[in-house]
Design a protein around this motif. Structure first.
Motif, short mmCIF file in Angstrom:
data_model
loop_
_atom_site.label_atom_id
_atom_site.label_comp_id
_atom_site.label_asym_id
_atom_site.label_seq_id
_atom_site.Cartn_x
_atom_site.Cartn_y
_atom_site.Cartn_z
N UNK A 1 0.83 -1.19 0.00
CA UNK A 1 0.00 0.00 0.00
C UNK A 1 0.87 1.25 0.00
N UNK A 2 1.95 1.24 0.76
CA UNK A 2 2.87 2.37 0.82
C UNK A 2 3.56 2.58 -0.53
N UNK A 3 3.92 1.49 -1.19
CA UNK A 3 4.65 1.60 -2.46
C UNK A 3 3.79 2.13 -3.60
N UNK A 4 2.46 2.08 -3.44
CA UNK A 4 1.56 2.55 -4.48
C UNK A 4 1.22 4.03 -4.35
N UNK A 5 1.83 4.70 -3.37
CA UNK A 5 1.57 6.13 -3.20
C UNK A 5 1.97 6.91 -4.45
N UNK A 6 1.21 7.93 -4.72
CA UNK A 6 1.52 8.82 -5.83
C UNK A 6 1.76 10.22 -5.28
N UNK A 7 2.12 11.13 -6.16
CA UNK A 7 2.37 12.50 -5.72
C UNK A 7 1.12 13.15 -5.14
N UNK A 8 -0.03 12.67 -5.58
CA UNK A 8 -1.29 13.27 -5.12
C UNK A 8 -1.91 12.55 -3.93
N UNK A 9 -1.27 11.50 -3.47
CA UNK A 9 -1.81 10.79 -2.31
C UNK A 9 -0.67 10.47 -1.36
N UNK A 10 -0.97 10.54 -0.08
CA UNK A 10 0.05 10.31 0.93
C UNK A 10 -0.55 9.48 2.06
N UNK A 11 0.15 8.45 2.45
CA UNK A 11 -0.29 7.60 3.54
C UNK A 11 0.68 7.75 4.70
N UNK A 12 0.13 7.98 5.88
CA UNK A 12 0.96 8.12 7.06
C UNK A 12 0.63 6.99 8.02
N UNK A 13 1.63 6.21 8.40
CA UNK A 13 1.45 5.13 9.35
C UNK A 13 2.03 5.55 10.69
N UNK A 14 1.25 5.32 11.73
CA UNK A 14 1.74 5.59 13.08
C UNK A 14 1.37 4.41 13.98
N UNK B 1 9.70 2.52 8.23
CA UNK B 1 10.50 1.32 8.49
C UNK B 1 10.37 0.87 9.94
N UNK B 2 10.40 1.86 10.86
CA UNK B 2 10.23 1.52 12.28
C UNK B 2 8.83 1.00 12.56
N UNK B 3 7.84 1.62 11.91
CA UNK B 3 6.45 1.19 12.09
C UNK B 3 6.28 -0.26 11.65
N UNK B 4 6.82 -0.59 10.48
CA UNK B 4 6.68 -1.95 9.97
C UNK B 4 7.39 -2.96 10.85
N UNK B 5 8.58 -2.58 11.35
CA UNK B 5 9.31 -3.49 12.24
C UNK B 5 8.51 -3.74 13.52
N UNK B 6 7.93 -2.66 14.07
CA UNK B 6 7.15 -2.78 15.30
C UNK B 6 5.89 -3.62 15.07
N UNK B 7 5.25 -3.40 13.92
CA UNK B 7 4.04 -4.15 13.62
C UNK B 7 4.35 -5.64 13.40
N UNK B 8 5.45 -5.92 12.74
CA UNK B 8 5.84 -7.31 12.52
C UNK B 8 6.16 -7.99 13.85
#
Length: 300
Positions: free
Chosen positions: A247-260, A273-280
């Motif tokens: 989902x993060x890799x499909x971001x475009x200039x007009x869309x932004x995803x923020x994970x916390x 990267x920290x978010x994904x490590x913590x989630x895993x």
């Protein structure tokens, strides 16, 4: 006068047909087979009407309804800015089971990594009815046993409630299942009460903009067989954050995803990267602690 009576009769008949029989089950379960003292409890609901039945967590249903209403309100006010608010007590059980009458076609609904799966059941419980009887609550019940989903089950059913149905995927006895437990005693569902309700209108799909995706909400279910779901589950266990990375890799200039997310000590982190490590890390810890699923055969 005759026409008025017929009209009144039809109105009463329509209201009667719209009623749903709602049965409440107290579900006690042990998530971690290595810690049988840690028993969780969830209030489950079995709704039965003329078309079939639906079995789900009451707390999860309420939390999802509140969250969906909040998202819809935000979409109307500001489609480009959505703040997902998580309910503090969302419910522990997220699966749902539906059965359609009269053939009892059964589906299990499960969420995995944000995707919703509709899993067709390809077998039915084969019961051995015993002569053993006992009083459970207000009902005279009779014992039956079956092997299903990787467990041995004991059911107590009553012919005093004329529905050949029961909690989860279980049905086919000459009366409603009042109590259901596996032989290990780590999954027990007991009828706690019932009432009649007016059937709600069919739940509408959450209409999300194409550039917005909320994990686990919106979109259609992915219908799969049990074998296909097992492959999905294995892939998720091996890589719990794959969907979010895609989902993060499909971001475009007009869309932004923020994970916390928050760490165990309460620190908020937002670096992807920290978010994904913590989630895993959290997912793998959860797999270890939740090693006693209701249907082990589905997660082999």
């Amino acid at each position: 006068m005759k026409k008025l009576c017929i009209g009144t009769f039809l109105l009463v008949l329509t209201i009667f047909q719209a009623q749903t029989n709602r049965f409440f089950y107290d579900y006690k379960f042990v998530p971690n087979i290595n810690d049988k003292a840690d028993v969780k409890t969830e209030m489950m609901v079995l709704d039965i009407d003329a078309k079939g039945s639906s079995y789900f967590s009451h707390a999860t249903f309420v939390a999802d309804s509140i969250q969906k209403a909040d998202i819809e309100k935000q979409l109307q006010m500001s489609p480009g800015n959505i703040n997902i608010k998580r309910n503090e007590k969302p419910g522990q059980i997220t699966f749902k089971v539906t059965k359609s009458y009269p053939e009892f076609k059964t589906f299990l609904y499960r969420k995995v990594a944000g995707d919703q799966y509709k899993i067709a059941e390809d077998s039915k419980p084969e019961w051995k009815i015993s002569s053993e009887k006992q009083k459970i609550g207000d009902y005279n019940t009779q014992k039956a046993t079956t092997s299903f989903g990787g467990r041995e089950w004991i059911a107590w059913f009553t012919q005093e409630i004329p529905f050949q149905d029961g909690p989860y995927k279980f049905y086919g006895l000459p009366g409603l299942i009042v109590k259901l437990e596996d032989v290990s005693g780590t999954h027990i569902m007991t009828l706690a009460g019932n009432k009649k309700i007016i059937a709600a209108s069919e739940e509408k799909e959450l209409n999300m903009p194409s550039e917005v995706r909320v994990f686990g909400m919106g979109g259609k279910e992915i219908e799969v067989t049990e074998d296909q779901f097992r492959k999905v589950w294995k892939a998720y266990v091996n890589d719990p954050t794959k969907n979010m990375r895609e989902m993060m890799s499909k971001n475009t200039e007009n869309s932004r995803v923020v994970f916390k997310t928050k760490t165990a000590d309460g620190r908020e982190i937002s670096d992807p990267n920290q978010v994904f490590r913590e989630m895993e890390k959290n997912a793998k810890e959860s797999f270890k602690k939740n090693n006693n699923p209701i249907e082990p055969d589905l997660q082999k």
